[in-house]
Design a protein around this motif. Structure first.
Motif, PDB file in Angstrom:
ATOM      1  N   ILE A 116       0.858  -1.191   0.000  1.00 23.01           N
ATOM      2  CA  ILE A 116       0.000   0.000   0.000  1.00 23.01           C
ATOM      3  C   ILE A 116       0.889   1.234   0.000  1.00 23.01           C
ATOM      4  CG2 ILE A 116      -1.890   1.215   1.174  1.00 23.01           C
ATOM      5  CD1 ILE A 116      -2.564  -1.433   2.585  1.00 23.01           C
ATOM      6  N   ASP A 117       1.303   1.669  -1.196  1.00 24.13           N
ATOM      7  CA  ASP A 117       2.097   2.886  -1.298  1.00 24.13           C
ATOM      8  C   ASP A 117       1.162   4.086  -1.399  1.00 24.13           C
ATOM      9  OD1 ASP A 117       1.122   2.795  -3.901  1.00 24.13           O
ATOM     10  OD2 ASP A 117       3.023   2.139  -4.760  1.00 24.13           O
ATOM     11  N   ALA A 118       1.735   5.280  -1.512  1.00 21.48           N
ATOM     12  CA  ALA A 118       0.924   6.500  -1.504  1.00 21.48           C
ATOM     13  C   ALA A 118      -0.070   6.522  -2.655  1.00 21.48           C
ATOM     14  CB  ALA A 118       1.836   7.728  -1.552  1.00 21.48           C
ATOM     15  N   ALA A 119       0.379   6.098  -3.837  1.00 25.01           N
ATOM     16  CA  ALA A 119      -0.512   6.117  -4.999  1.00 25.01           C
ATOM     17  C   ALA A 119      -1.663   5.135  -4.827  1.00 25.01           C
ATOM     18  CB  ALA A 119       0.280   5.787  -6.263  1.00 25.01           C
ATOM     19  N   THR A 120      -1.364   3.940  -4.304  1.00 29.73           N
ATOM     20  CA  THR A 120      -2.416   2.942  -4.081  1.00 29.73           C
ATOM     21  C   THR A 120      -3.414   3.424  -3.043  1.00 29.73           C
ATOM     22  OG1 THR A 120      -0.892   1.153  -4.632  1.00 29.73           O
ATOM     23  CG2 THR A 120      -2.864   0.569  -3.386  1.00 29.73           C
ATOM     24  N   ALA A 150     -12.241  -2.129  -9.445  1.00 33.25           N
ATOM     25  CA  ALA A 150     -11.409  -1.006  -9.889  1.00 33.25           C
ATOM     26  C   ALA A 150      -9.965  -1.423 -10.150  1.00 33.25           C
ATOM     27  CB  ALA A 150     -11.458   0.109  -8.841  1.00 33.25           C
ATOM     28  N   GLY A 151      -9.694  -2.718 -10.039  1.00 35.60           N
ATOM     29  CA  GLY A 151      -8.351  -3.213 -10.312  1.00 35.60           C
ATOM     30  C   GLY A 151      -7.405  -3.131  -9.138  1.00 35.60           C
ATOM     31  N   ILE A 152      -7.923  -2.980  -7.940  1.00 38.25           N
ATOM     32  CA  ILE A 152      -7.093  -2.898  -6.732  1.00 38.25           C
ATOM     33  C   ILE A 152      -7.261  -4.189  -5.951  1.00 38.25           C
ATOM     34  CG2 ILE A 152      -6.637  -1.643  -4.590  1.00 38.25           C
ATOM     35  CD1 ILE A 152      -7.876   0.839  -5.946  1.00 38.25           C
ATOM     36  N   GLY A 153      -6.214  -4.973  -5.851  1.00 35.87           N
ATOM     37  CA  GLY A 153      -6.282  -6.216  -5.098  1.00 35.87           C
ATOM     38  C   GLY A 153      -6.614  -5.929  -3.641  1.00 35.87           C
ATOM     39  N   ALA A 154      -7.636  -6.604  -3.120  1.00 33.66           N
ATOM     40  CA  ALA A 154      -8.090  -6.296  -1.763  1.00 33.66           C
ATOM     41  C   ALA A 154      -8.627  -7.557  -1.103  1.00 33.66           C
ATOM     42  CB  ALA A 154      -9.167  -5.212  -1.797  1.00 33.66           C
ATOM     43  N   SER A 155      -7.777  -8.196  -0.315  1.00 27.00           N
ATOM     44  CA  SER A 155      -8.206  -9.355   0.466  1.00 27.00           C
ATOM     45  C   SER A 155      -7.279  -9.487   1.665  1.00 27.00           C
ATOM     46  CB  SER A 155      -8.154 -10.629  -0.384  1.00 27.00           C
ATOM     47  OG  SER A 155      -6.823 -10.898  -0.799  1.00 27.00           O
ATOM     48  N   GLY A 156      -7.738 -10.211   2.670  1.00 29.70           N
ATOM     49  CA  GLY A 156      -6.916 -10.493   3.837  1.00 29.70           C
ATOM     50  C   GLY A 156      -6.367  -9.244   4.510  1.00 29.70           C
ATOM     51  N   LEU A 157      -5.084  -9.309   4.875  1.00 28.88           N
ATOM     52  CA  LEU A 157      -4.448  -8.208   5.591  1.00 28.88           C
ATOM     53  C   LEU A 157      -4.419  -6.938   4.750  1.00 28.88           C
ATOM     54  CD1 LEU A 157      -2.930  -7.528   8.248  1.00 28.88           C
ATOM     55  CD2 LEU A 157      -0.806  -8.123   7.049  1.00 28.88           C
TER      56      LEU A 157
END
Length: 393
Positions: A116-120, A150-157
């Motif tokens: 999770i960088d600033a752009a993400t 939206a193309g943002i991987g989002a699962s778990g931690l």
């Protein structure tokens, strides 16, 4: 002025509103405490209810707390150390602004670990804000689906920390909970700006915010030390001391100080019993309080938690309950509830054997059971040492 340990316990019980006179409402209790740890929602409801005066008519119930959360008077979000807390909507904006830099700093390693960088974070915040705008409150699973679309991987931690980043950054906050198929309340998320009113006056400067936090902490949890406040708030001891200095300059007679065991403690100067007889009250028999293991009476202190006489919070061991029984303000056992259709079972385990029928302590335990039953709206029965009631499988 110095205080004996018993006086410290009595005064903390009073300042924390665990003794009468309590607050007139759960919102007032929360404003007094500023933030109440709330990761276990069913038990956290009780933490607020315990601090409302018993003279309130009709008596406060779990449904009343749920209503306050549903309509946004009370919000549940990640803040302070960070972990879940209840915060009143009138306090969340300035408290978030004060806490956010420290929270992002504390989470930085996990942000890097999960990519999770600033752009993400910025892009995810935009997607999440758009998803919940217009009162469209969504569960975590629904937010994950929007992020994935939206193309943002989002699962778990990674999902957990994307959402926490949005909470800390003032994008998301708790919405109206929904009920699962099993009947339990499930957290939803809303747009921060729609649930948290904007201030008409300018946001407080950082020193003013530090002063407000220090005043609210010590007036609601005193006697306590600067290290206690730092541990509770996630701020540095230097920041806490700065807040104390500014607060005492602005309100010269609001906070008093005393040295206990060589360490300076602060508390509300107008707290009942804060004079030379600090907290001395007429004892009318034992008092039992069932508190959650994350209650502010425990988590409000780190350096001086020993006054409550136990090692809470602790992980459950071999099936033992993890919530805390207080006897006259000191740890005396553990408990948990089981909410069943038409009944609330309370597994209460005391270190003393004097709670047998006919003993004075038994009456105090029964009073605590009855009060919890009235709060849940279910007949409450005590189950001894994990034994099942007749008819259970």
């Amino acid at each position: 002025m110095d205080m004996e340990p018993d006086a410290v316990v009595r005064q903390r019980l009073s300042s924390q509103l665990l003794r009468e006179p309590g607050a007139p409402s759960p919102e007032a209790a929360l404003r007094n405490l500023l933030a109440v740890q709330a990761q276990e929602f069913p038990y956290a409801r009780w933490s607020l209810a315990q601090r409302v005066s018993r003279s309130v008519d009709p008596p406060l119930t779990a449904a009343d707390i749920e209503d306050a959360v549903a309509d946004g008077r009370i919000l549940r979000t990640h803040i302070l150390r960070p972990t879940w807390h209840f915060v009143h909507r009138d306090d969340l904006r300035w408290l978030s602004a004060l806490s956010a830099p420290r929270l992002h700093q504390a989470n930085a390693a996990t942000y890097r670990l999960t990519g999770i960088d600033a752009a993400t974070a910025t892009r995810a915040g935009e997607v999440l804000a758009g998803a919940v705008a217009g009162g469209n409150h969504l569960t975590r699973e629904q937010l994950a689906a929007r992020l994935q679309a939206a193309g943002i991987g989002a699962s778990g931690l990674r999902l957990a920390y994307i959402i926490m980043h949005a909470e800390v950054s003032g994008v998301l906050v708790s919405g109206t909970p929904v009920r699962s198929r099993g009947g339990a309340l499930k957290q939803t998320y809303a747009l921060f700006d729609e649930r948290v009113p904007a201030r008409r006056q300018p946001a407080p400067a950082r020193e003013e915010a530090l002063a407000e936090l220090a005043f609210r902490y010590f007036s609601s949890r005193g006697p306590a030390t600067a290290k206690d406040c730092a541990g509770w708030s996630g701020l540095t001891v230097t920041d806490v001391r700065k807040g104390l200095q500014v607060s005492r300059e602005a309100r010269p007679n609001a906070l008093a100080a005393t040295v206990i065991d060589g360490v300076e403690h602060y508390f509300a100067a107008d707290q009942p019993g804060s004079g030379t007889q600090a907290g001395r009250t007429t004892v009318q028999g034992p008092r039992v309080d069932l508190i959650q293991c994350y209650d502010e009476y425990i988590m409000g202190y780190s350096a001086t938690r020993h006054y409550m006489g136990g090692g809470a919070p602790a992980f459950p061991f071999e099936g033992q309950p993890m919530h805390v029984v207080l006897l006259d303000g000191r740890m005396a056992g553990s408990w948990r509830h089981t909410l069943l259709p038409g009944r609330c079972e309370l597994d209460i385990r005391l270190t003393s054997s004097d709670d047998r029928r006919g003993f004075q302590l038994a009456g105090a335990v029964q009073e605590a059971v009855d009060r919890y039953g009235a709060f849940t709206g279910l007949p409450a029965v005590r189950v001894h040492y994990g034994a099942k009631l007749e008819g259970h499988t």
